[in-house]
Motif scaffolding. Sequence first.
Motif, PDB file in Angstrom:
ATOM      1  N   ILE A   9       0.844  -1.199   0.000  1.00 24.57           N
ATOM      2  CA  ILE A   9       0.000   0.000   0.000  1.00 24.57           C
ATOM      3  C   ILE A   9       0.876   1.244   0.000  1.00 24.57           C
ATOM      4  CG2 ILE A   9      -1.654   1.341   1.373  1.00 24.57           C
ATOM      5  CD1 ILE A   9      -2.903  -1.398   2.178  1.00 24.57           C
ATOM      6  N   VAL A  10       1.917   1.258   0.812  1.00 21.82           N
ATOM      7  CA  VAL A  10       2.842   2.398   0.848  1.00 21.82           C
ATOM      8  C   VAL A  10       3.453   2.636  -0.532  1.00 21.82           C
ATOM      9  CG1 VAL A  10       5.067   3.207   1.753  1.00 21.82           C
ATOM     10  CG2 VAL A  10       3.362   2.247   3.317  1.00 21.82           C
ATOM     11  N   ARG A  11       3.792   1.565  -1.234  1.00 16.17           N
ATOM     12  CA  ARG A  11       4.394   1.687  -2.577  1.00 16.17           C
ATOM     13  C   ARG A  11       3.354   1.942  -3.659  1.00 16.17           C
ATOM     14  NH1 ARG A  11       7.494  -3.160  -0.968  1.00 16.17           N
ATOM     15  NH2 ARG A  11       6.069  -4.328  -2.301  1.00 16.17           N
ATOM     16  N   ARG A  12       2.093   2.018  -3.277  1.00 13.79           N
ATOM     17  CA  ARG A  12       0.966   2.266  -4.191  1.00 13.79           C
ATOM     18  C   ARG A  12       0.731   1.116  -5.174  1.00 13.79           C
ATOM     19  NH1 ARG A  12       1.166   6.151  -0.915  1.00 13.79           N
ATOM     20  NH2 ARG A  12       0.085   8.106  -1.301  1.00 13.79           N
ATOM     21  N   GLU A  13       1.131  -0.075  -4.797  1.00 13.19           N
ATOM     22  CA  GLU A  13       0.848  -1.259  -5.600  1.00 13.19           C
ATOM     23  C   GLU A  13      -0.577  -1.743  -5.358  1.00 13.19           C
ATOM     24  OE1 GLU A  13       3.869  -4.061  -4.539  1.00 13.19           O
ATOM     25  OE2 GLU A  13       5.467  -2.818  -5.366  1.00 13.19           O
ATOM     26  N   ILE A  14      -1.105  -1.397  -4.201  1.00  6.70           N
ATOM     27  CA  ILE A  14      -2.489  -1.703  -3.837  1.00  6.70           C
ATOM     28  C   ILE A  14      -3.165  -0.364  -3.558  1.00  6.70           C
ATOM     29  CG2 ILE A  14      -3.996  -2.788  -2.126  1.00  6.70           C
ATOM     30  CD1 ILE A  14      -1.813  -4.882  -1.678  1.00  6.70           C
ATOM     31  N   PRO A  15      -4.324  -0.113  -4.176  1.00  8.19           N
ATOM     32  CA  PRO A  15      -4.987   1.181  -3.960  1.00  8.19           C
ATOM     33  C   PRO A  15      -5.537   1.317  -2.545  1.00  8.19           C
ATOM     34  CG  PRO A  15      -6.355  -0.245  -5.306  1.00  8.19           C
ATOM     35  CD  PRO A  15      -5.059  -0.969  -5.105  1.00  8.19           C
ATOM     36  N   ALA A  16      -5.567   2.548  -2.069  1.00 10.59           N
ATOM     37  CA  ALA A  16      -6.126   2.854  -0.754  1.00 10.59           C
ATOM     38  C   ALA A  16      -6.661   4.276  -0.782  1.00 10.59           C
ATOM     39  CB  ALA A  16      -5.058   2.713   0.318  1.00 10.59           C
ATOM     40  N   LYS A  17      -7.655   4.538   0.055  1.00 13.07           N
ATOM     41  CA  LYS A  17      -8.196   5.892   0.194  1.00 13.07           C
ATOM     42  C   LYS A  17      -7.363   6.621   1.246  1.00 13.07           C
ATOM     43  CE  LYS A  17     -12.829   4.633  -1.195  1.00 13.07           C
ATOM     44  NZ  LYS A  17     -14.232   4.484  -0.795  1.00 13.07           N
ATOM     45  N   VAL A  18      -6.270   7.197   0.809  1.00 11.36           N
ATOM     46  CA  VAL A  18      -5.319   7.863   1.697  1.00 11.36           C
ATOM     47  C   VAL A  18      -5.927   9.167   2.192  1.00 11.36           C
ATOM     48  CG1 VAL A  18      -3.035   8.933   1.831  1.00 11.36           C
ATOM     49  CG2 VAL A  18      -3.350   6.798   0.536  1.00 11.36           C
ATOM     50  N   ILE A  19      -5.866   9.363   3.515  1.00 12.12           N
ATOM     51  CA  ILE A  19      -6.358  10.611   4.098  1.00 12.12           C
ATOM     52  C   ILE A  19      -5.242  11.419   4.763  1.00 12.12           C
ATOM     53  CG2 ILE A  19      -8.701   9.734   4.372  1.00 12.12           C
ATOM     54  CD1 ILE A  19      -8.101   9.501   7.400  1.00 12.12           C
ATOM     55  N   LYS A  37     -15.029  -1.644  10.631  1.00 14.81           N
ATOM     56  CA  LYS A  37     -15.758  -2.235  11.756  1.00 14.81           C
ATOM     57  C   LYS A  37     -16.342  -1.157  12.665  1.00 14.81           C
ATOM     58  CE  LYS A  37     -14.483  -6.242  10.340  1.00 14.81           C
ATOM     59  NZ  LYS A  37     -15.228  -6.727   9.205  1.00 14.81           N
ATOM     60  N   ALA A  38     -16.159   0.097  12.284  1.00 14.65           N
ATOM     61  CA  ALA A  38     -16.687   1.235  13.028  1.00 14.65           C
ATOM     62  C   ALA A  38     -17.036   2.316  12.007  1.00 14.65           C
ATOM     63  CB  ALA A  38     -15.639   1.754  14.016  1.00 14.65           C
ATOM     64  N   PRO A  39     -17.881   3.270  12.378  1.00 11.79           N
ATOM     65  CA  PRO A  39     -18.231   4.334  11.433  1.00 11.79           C
ATOM     66  C   PRO A  39     -16.996   5.076  10.894  1.00 11.79           C
ATOM     67  CG  PRO A  39     -19.729   4.368  13.286  1.00 11.79           C
ATOM     68  CD  PRO A  39     -18.643   3.371  13.619  1.00 11.79           C
ATOM     69  N   THR A  40     -16.009   5.272  11.731  1.00  9.92           N
ATOM     70  CA  THR A  40     -14.728   5.844  11.304  1.00  9.92           C
ATOM     71  C   THR A  40     -13.667   4.793  11.601  1.00  9.92           C
ATOM     72  OG1 THR A  40     -15.470   8.077  11.848  1.00  9.92           O
ATOM     73  CG2 THR A  40     -13.096   7.743  11.586  1.00  9.92           C
ATOM     74  N   HIS A  41     -13.087   4.227  10.558  1.00 11.23           N
ATOM     75  CA  HIS A  41     -12.077   3.174  10.725  1.00 11.23           C
ATOM     76  C   HIS A  41     -10.899   3.516   9.815  1.00 11.23           C
ATOM     77  CE1 HIS A  41     -11.292  -1.423  11.204  1.00 11.23           C
ATOM     78  NE2 HIS A  41     -10.186  -0.714  11.310  1.00 11.23           N
ATOM     79  N   VAL A  42      -9.855   4.056  10.416  1.00  8.82           N
ATOM     80  CA  VAL A  42      -8.676   4.514   9.691  1.00  8.82           C
ATOM     81  C   VAL A  42      -7.466   3.727  10.180  1.00  8.82           C
ATOM     82  CG1 VAL A  42      -7.152   6.496   9.275  1.00  8.82           C
ATOM     83  CG2 VAL A  42      -9.631   6.831   9.399  1.00  8.82           C
ATOM     84  N   LYS A  59      -9.224  14.231  15.631  1.00  5.52           N
ATOM     85  CA  LYS A  59      -9.751  15.605  15.699  1.00  5.52           C
ATOM     86  C   LYS A  59     -10.358  16.004  14.367  1.00  5.52           C
ATOM     87  CE  LYS A  59      -6.518  17.028  19.249  1.00  5.52           C
ATOM     88  NZ  LYS A  59      -5.206  17.619  19.492  1.00  5.52           N
ATOM     89  N   ALA A  60      -9.644  15.728  13.281  1.00  6.15           N
ATOM     90  CA  ALA A  60     -10.118  16.099  11.946  1.00  6.15           C
ATOM     91  C   ALA A  60     -11.411  15.373  11.579  1.00  6.15           C
ATOM     92  CB  ALA A  60      -9.034  15.802  10.905  1.00  6.15           C
ATOM     93  N   GLU A  61     -11.566  14.150  12.064  1.00  3.34           N
ATOM     94  CA  GLU A  61     -12.764  13.351  11.770  1.00  3.34           C
ATOM     95  C   GLU A  61     -13.907  13.651  12.735  1.00  3.34           C
ATOM     96  OE1 GLU A  61     -13.226  10.807   9.324  1.00  3.34           O
ATOM     97  OE2 GLU A  61     -11.390  11.577   8.409  1.00  3.34           O
ATOM     98  N   GLY A  62     -13.645  14.491  13.741  1.00  2.00           N
ATOM     99  CA  GLY A  62     -14.682  14.875  14.692  1.00  2.00           C
ATOM    100  C   GLY A  62     -15.014  13.821  15.729  1.00  2.00           C
ATOM    101  N   ILE A  63     -14.078  12.922  16.015  1.00  2.00           N
ATOM    102  CA  ILE A  63     -14.354  11.855  16.984  1.00  2.00           C
ATOM    103  C   ILE A  63     -13.484  11.931  18.230  1.00  2.00           C
ATOM    104  CG2 ILE A  63     -15.232  10.263  15.233  1.00  2.00           C
ATOM    105  CD1 ILE A  63     -12.490   8.838  15.361  1.00  2.00           C
ATOM    106  N   SER A  64     -12.644  12.953  18.334  1.00  2.00           N
ATOM    107  CA  SER A  64     -11.706  13.006  19.446  1.00  2.00           C
ATOM    108  C   SER A  64     -12.402  13.234  20.797  1.00  2.00           C
ATOM    109  CB  SER A  64     -10.652  14.093  19.220  1.00  2.00           C
ATOM    110  OG  SER A  64     -11.260  15.367  19.131  1.00  2.00           O
ATOM    111  N   GLY A  85     -14.110   9.902  22.007  1.00  2.00           N
ATOM    112  CA  GLY A  85     -13.169   8.809  22.224  1.00  2.00           C
ATOM    113  C   GLY A  85     -13.000   7.951  20.980  1.00  2.00           C
ATOM    114  N   TYR A  86     -11.875   7.298  20.919  1.00  2.00           N
ATOM    115  CA  TYR A  86     -11.541   6.446  19.790  1.00  2.00           C
ATOM    116  C   TYR A  86     -10.518   5.412  20.253  1.00  2.00           C
ATOM    117  CZ  TYR A  86      -7.574   9.675  19.605  1.00  2.00           C
ATOM    118  OH  TYR A  86      -6.491  10.444  19.927  1.00  2.00           O
ATOM    119  N   ARG A  87     -10.389   4.346  19.505  1.00  2.00           N
ATOM    120  CA  ARG A  87      -9.454   3.276  19.847  1.00  2.00           C
ATOM    121  C   ARG A  87      -8.258   3.306  18.903  1.00  2.00           C
ATOM    122  NH1 ARG A  87     -13.049  -1.865  19.627  1.00  2.00           N
ATOM    123  NH2 ARG A  87     -14.095  -0.626  18.058  1.00  2.00           N
ATOM    124  N   THR A  88      -7.115   2.936  19.451  1.00  2.00           N
ATOM    125  CA  THR A  88      -5.901   2.829  18.626  1.00  2.00           C
ATOM    126  C   THR A  88      -5.363   1.423  18.727  1.00  2.00           C
ATOM    127  OG1 THR A  88      -4.484   3.602  20.436  1.00  2.00           O
ATOM    128  CG2 THR A  88      -5.258   5.256  18.859  1.00  2.00           C
TER     129      THR A  88
END
Length: 83
Positions: A10-20, A35-40, A72-77, A80-83
Amino acid sequence: MTDSCLFCRIVRREIPAKVIHEDEHTLAFRDIDPKAPTHVLVIPKAHVPSLNEATDAAQLGRLMLVAAQLAKAEGISEDGYRT
C-alpha cells in the motif's frame, strides 16, 4: 520494506487505498472493511513486522500523534476512539 507485506505494498501504491494523510514517515487510509463508522489505519512507511518487533520510539510516537490529529479532523476526538 518487504515484497509480500500488504502494508508495504500500500505504501508503494501497488495496492490502492483511500489515503487521508501522508507525510515523510506515516500513511493513513480508510479501512476497506470498516468495523466502526470511522475506521482509519495509520501505518509507518518503514516496514515493522509487528509491535513486538518495534524498536523506534520516535516512530511509534509519530503514529500516535497522527492518530490523534486524524481523530480531531474526523470529529471523533471528544467522544473517544481506539488505537
